[in-house]
Enzyme design. Sequence first.
Site, PDB file in Angstrom:
ATOM      1  N   CYS B 217      45.403 -17.448 -10.781  1.00 20.74           N
ATOM      2  CA  CYS B 217      45.901 -16.306 -10.013  1.00 20.74           C
ATOM      3  C   CYS B 217      46.521 -16.724  -8.689  1.00 20.74           C
ATOM      4  O   CYS B 217      47.157 -15.930  -8.011  1.00 20.74           O
ATOM      5  CB  CYS B 217      44.763 -15.328  -9.775  1.00 20.74           C
ATOM      6  SG  CYS B 217      43.842 -15.022 -11.287  1.00 20.74           S
ATOM      7  N   HIS B 353      43.755 -10.592  -2.094  1.00 20.39           N
ATOM      8  CA  HIS B 353      43.713 -10.850  -3.523  1.00 20.39           C
ATOM      9  C   HIS B 353      43.181  -9.592  -4.201  1.00 20.39           C
ATOM     10  O   HIS B 353      43.771  -9.101  -5.142  1.00 20.39           O
ATOM     11  CB  HIS B 353      42.840 -12.073  -3.797  1.00 20.39           C
ATOM     12  CG  HIS B 353      42.937 -12.546  -5.214  1.00 20.39           C
ATOM     13  ND1 HIS B 353      44.148 -12.775  -5.823  1.00 20.39           N
ATOM     14  CD2 HIS B 353      41.981 -12.832  -6.134  1.00 20.39           C
ATOM     15  CE1 HIS B 353      43.938 -13.167  -7.074  1.00 20.39           C
ATOM     16  NE2 HIS B 353      42.623 -13.212  -7.295  1.00 20.39           N
ATOM     17  N   HIS B 397      46.384  -6.365 -12.098  1.00 23.49           N
ATOM     18  CA  HIS B 397      46.358  -7.780 -11.716  1.00 23.49           C
ATOM     19  C   HIS B 397      47.385  -8.539 -12.550  1.00 23.49           C
ATOM     20  O   HIS B 397      47.229  -8.686 -13.760  1.00 23.49           O
ATOM     21  CB  HIS B 397      44.948  -8.327 -11.961  1.00 23.49           C
ATOM     22  CG  HIS B 397      44.729  -9.714 -11.435  1.00 23.49           C
ATOM     23  ND1 HIS B 397      45.753 -10.519 -10.997  1.00 23.49           N
ATOM     24  CD2 HIS B 397      43.580 -10.437 -11.276  1.00 23.49           C
ATOM     25  CE1 HIS B 397      45.264 -11.682 -10.600  1.00 23.49           C
ATOM     26  NE2 HIS B 397      43.935 -11.654 -10.747  1.00 23.49           N
TER      27      HIS B 397
END
Lengths: 113, 1509
Positions: B217, B353, B397
């Site tokens: 990520c 995040h 996400h």
Amino acid sequence: MSPGPSSADIDTYTATDLPSVLAAVGSMIVEIVGEDYLLDLEIGMATSFSEDLELESIEFVTLAEKLAERYGDAVDFVAWLADTELDDLIGMTVGTLVTFVAASLDSAAPRTS
Amino acid sequence: MTLGSLSDVPIAVVGMAALFPGASDLDGYWANIVSGFDAITDVPPDRWDPAVFGAHPEEPPRPDRFACRRGGFVTAGATFDPHAFGVMPVAVADSEPDQLLALKVAAAAIKDGGGPDRLLVRPERAGVVLGRGGYLTPGLARIDQRVRVANQVTSVLRDVLPDISDADLERVRLAFQDAVGPERPEASIGLVPNLAASRIANRLDLQGPAFTIDAACASSLVAIDHAVRELRSGRCDVMLAGGTHHCHDVTLWSVFTQLGALSTRQRIRPFDENADGLLIGEGTGVVVLKRLADAEADGDRVYAVVRGTGVASDGRDASLMKPKVGGQLLALERAWADAGGLDPSTIGLVEAHGTATPAGDSAELATLAAFFGGDRSAETSEANAPVLGSVKSMIGHAMPAAGIAGFIKAVAALHHRVLPPTLHVETPHPALAGTRFRICDVAEPWELRTSKDTVRRAAVNAFGFGGINAHVVIDEAPRVAAVDRLVPTTKAVVPLTDLADPVRDGWATTMAERVLVIAGPDRQSLIDQLDGSDDDVLARHHVRGRLPQGGVRLAVVDPNAKRLALARKVVAQGSRWLGRNDVWFSPAPQLGAGGGKVAFLFPGVEPTFDPRVDDIVEWLDHAPIDFGGADHLGYQGRAIVSIGRLLHRALGHLGVRPAVIAGHSIGEWTGMIASELIPPDTVDQFIESIDPGTLDVPGVLFAAMGCGANVSAELIDGLPDVVVSHDNCPHQSIICGPEAAVRVVVERGKQRKVLAQEMPFRSGFHSPMFKPYLTPIRAHLDRLPLQAPVVPLWSATTVAPYPDQPDHVRDLAVRHLLEPVRFQPLLHALFGDGVRAIVQLGVGSLTAFADDTLRATPILSITANTPKRAGMDQLRRVLAGLWAEGLDDVRFELLDTGLHDTSLPDAGESAGEGGGTAVPLALGSPWIRLPNLTVTAGTARAGQDRGALSRTGDPLLAELDGVLADALRASQDVMAMLEGTAPVAPAAPSEPAPESSIEEHGRTIEVSTAAMPWLLDHCFYRQPEHWTDESDRFPVVPMTAMLDLFTVEAEAMVPGHVAVAITDIRALRWTAAAPPIDVTVKSTRKDHPDGSVEVKVVLEGYARGTVRLAAHYPEPPAPDRTPLENEGPSVVHASELYSDRWLFHGTAYQGITEILAVADNGIRGVIEAPDAPGSLLDNAGQLMGYWVMQAVDHDRLALPMRVSAVSFFGSPPTPRTPTTCTVWFDRVTDEVARSHMELCRPDGNVWCRIIGWEDKRFDSDDTVWPLLQYPERHDLAEQQDGGWVLVRERWRSSASRELMMRRYTNAEERAHYDRLTPHDQRSWLLGRIALKDAVRRFLWNGSDAPADRHSVFPIEVDIAHDESGNPIVVAPTMAAGMPVSLAHTDWLAVALAGEPNGLPVGIDIERVAPRQTHFARMTITDAETSLLFPDDDRNCPREEVTDDRVFTRIWAVKEAAAKAEGTGLHGHPKRFEISEVDGTRHRVDDRWIDTTTITTTEGEYVVAWTLIR
């Protein structure tokens, strides 16, 4: 307004033969505006000079010229316009002009009675 | 170069492009972010089919069944135009979609940064780094299906069905592989993962490093870190960086399901206390980076500046799922150190995040507290705290692309100076309180937080599985001079509240007019493209990004059915159409490739000056233009120059630049400025030098003559001081001279039937009369530094370009003031020079001059501003006209909304010069079904043979049995769900629909008070209680009841769905229920490929709206807490709203029970709406309407006309539920009031949000307003001495006139009214009002105290006519007829009422104006001449009556007498002879007639009326 004394106005007279005047005025407008532009519009008494035809003031001058060519002194468009307020001109319909022309012709014609 | 010197080299972000769920380009992405658009949807069945992979609540968890069915999905933007990139079309299907999307987005980013010619001049020093994960992406999944699964299937079949023949197995394999897609050996290269970067390098010719990286990520931010290092080291000058992730494969979902990371509630709510996991998203983002110093040197647009990057791993602490604060902290520390040791307290925004997993959020908050500190007391206020957010709350996400999604968001936030919202934080995570940060739920302007802050600063986090952490620090771009900053500031983004709504699709159509653009190689091509329904044509061809190419072009602004019909006719006819009705068509465009030039013409002073530039001023963030003294010539001159400059700048920004510049009169000065003949930096000095006071030359007059200059020259013959100052066109010239002489010319003109008009200003410009005033101007001119113009400037004095020598320029500027404007010759010369389009930069007549002069030529002339419409809307027409005539690079998109600051082409269509069409990319792998394939042996059917299979006891068969049973149950559940019998599954799957499908439905409904009795409580006009004709009360269907109807229609069409939003709502005219009407309701259902459903409902001729439906209502948003300004109590109590007639509503629509607050910008109240359709929302509208009534002092009546969007978050509250309604006003202009509203249930939850509710304001002043409230006691009449009344027109718009007409008329009168021309309607109505009010006044006995008056409604006064057309009045309490008389002229009416059964009366009004002499001859008798002009010794005074007032009075007296006589003049004015005069009174026969004059702003009038003696 329904016909009657209350509608009397110093500047309007009984009108005759409106259809033929409308036809003549209509063809003048077509010459000025250009035939192509009338695809979407039929000129009638209720056609508005500004909203429907989007006539510019200069095109009005051209119209005055054409009226003078055709009717000569009988129709004094210029004097009439001079009497008319700008706002009224803006909202003016072909019908208003046609009625005026017809009335002018009417009053210029020799009276038979 | 040492490592130390590498840090703190600022890196500029010069280009960006984005493709994320709900947004196919950067603009859309940012607009979504600002508006808080939740792009999370159900999984489209082409990704994975819930019928196959959906888990069931009662079932234990399984790795191949997912309870979560929602996520972020790229749908509309998943297209690729192979031609644009030189990719073989056949290769598209075989390529990994993310490679093509990355290429497309990268190209869009380059284009956004100025294009390859600007950014990629040294390809050997350009590179690309992309974050990309190693997942089972759709292309790989397909090859896996083909290579492995197909064989696995046959292998399993052989095992479980030993009887099956080899031939059948081979048929199954081939059929399976066929279903996957055709096989092309050469295609496999398309699946090599690093091609995501290499394709970009290949197609854009980047010769620096090009590679993909995988840091989970954190990938995108690690890519940025690499790119920054390439730039700082000097190895590269331009770097592309970003990330791509397009993989909703079941394997990835399985991984996250098994990790327990997916939200079981199917909501992603980062930093909410109840966050329970993430939702998977996807997307691609690319940014273009350069060293800031280079970017500034190259003049690049800089969005923001990367100051530092930091990357760190958790080291030995790393574990798969447990993020570690230590590694994160290290990344932050490194980044801020890399940024040169910036102070962390200067942070304004952290894009976190923020995955919404409990462990992830806790660790991240701990990191933030540790690094930025946790002391909130340092902040001056809670609102001042730095903001924490996560775009994952909107798009899910996006895995390796998550970092770039956050990075682009943060950069855009800095660029736009907006703190963007984060969704679904209802109860903030408790650890948030231990940080300095707050979370905002609506966008806010981003102000510097403290006085010591010098710059807005943001940071972005991306933390990857396995403990890889990255952090980037970004600053806003260094300030550029405000004047060049075309970027809208936060001011232009406001009203943010406009956007704070989940409904977004309506924006494009509600915020700006659409433009239809069609081009093709020939006319037939256009005819073909116009084929189809209007909606289809519009959907295909309205402007969206790149404009079409072609040698035959058509543009239509604000296309509607009428315009499209005209456009079709125009194209069929084939000749050029230059803009009438907003249609432009060019069979042979002359501009652009056609070689024709565009001329900018700047207008001068004209009699009327009414530009509309407010919106342009705001858009360009331009200083306000002062019209303060625009009545004064000098000030008007300054305003004209300012507007010319403003429009010049606006058009330049929109891609329109002149090849030639000229001006008319002082417009030539604007031309000097625009051409930069006067250097820009001295312009203001020049403007200041124009002393408004010096521009009047006393005694000098202009007159516009409706004839050419040659005729004017004849008309001025013999008048020495008069000159022809302007030769405008064949039908207009202007003369200038001393007042008296000019009047002579005007008179001469009239005799020659030449229209002539005096002009209202007296500057003496362009004539020798200005000479005495020249000295100061010459002195200023001498001081002005001059330079060569950058665009040729033509002089209307010399009809040639301006000379080069500064002194010659000054001489010419002086001559320009003394010599005639030769505009007609100039126009001919410009045409000769190749000009084929003329744009007038201001308001005026130049386009008319051009049309008149160049009548026979194919020249396009268009004004860039007009009083007729808003500034931006007219600019849109300029672009449309010029594009149709061949100008390619016009930028409509910039006119769309305040959000567009640069060209941000639709990523779906952006890249090179392909001209092809974008093809959709398959982002899923096909789920193979072979329903038509049967094999001969061992056919196993679920439910028939599985018992037999089980009985064999073979464990493998038992497993298969289980699979089949599952499949059966799953399909049964799906069927049950579709039929609506199943317990609620999280989301109903939609039928796969490869293309939008459309269904239409029509029916007729009866609108009547019988069918809709509640409408009797929604009547605009109060009438006497006994009144029987309902149509006189005007029962009207409330717009909100239409919404009710829209909902019913739509929900009937889409069973099982509920209406979640209604957009684009318009009431076209009143829908009145008496007399009853039949209304056709047409509903058109559209199923979009993404599964959403829309139903457009049209009440033909009356109203329309578009309903959006979904399986369930969306979760309500947090209530909008935007405070109202200056709240105070209401002076009117809620109950008085109805009893005191503020509102006309009857009991079924009386719902406002409390007004909680009235504020400067809104109102809040409680509504307990009765059970009438639309009652609740109607009451919201009433609150809004009441606010307008009490806030303004005129035009108080406001009624709803349109609404942009209404969103529902649940079923409507039951009747009489106390619902809180807050109305925030967005703008209140003379014409409209616009607001947004929120309605909350008693528990505080939001039920409904409304944006863009527009009320039209109806003309009403202090006289009209009480009449509307208490019609039986008030009137419009102005009582005059002498017993008559005067009524003047108090309304400007026809809508307001109609409202008043209905107040005064009965059904019969309305029928008459409808037959009249609009012109006649106006005067008839005034007359009717005057008559009725004269009668009412009479009945009120002249009492001035309204309360004392007994009630007489206008409608109770009935007017009939006798045989000769005289009005007869019947009214209540009147036993006998009342004689009345009426007259009107212009927009005034007078009326007189006499005693019932008394003598007839007469009244007349005439405008005082010059009459032709024959009128006098016809009118005045000899006896009158001697009576009225006793001292006049001329022979025939009646032919020479020159006193207009006297003559008008004579006429009016005769007219009044004639009316009282009941005959009218009938052309015989002499019959009514004035025999005696006594002051103002005149006797005609035995009647006395009084006269008076009244003066209005329109002029002077004589009124004459009969006296009763």
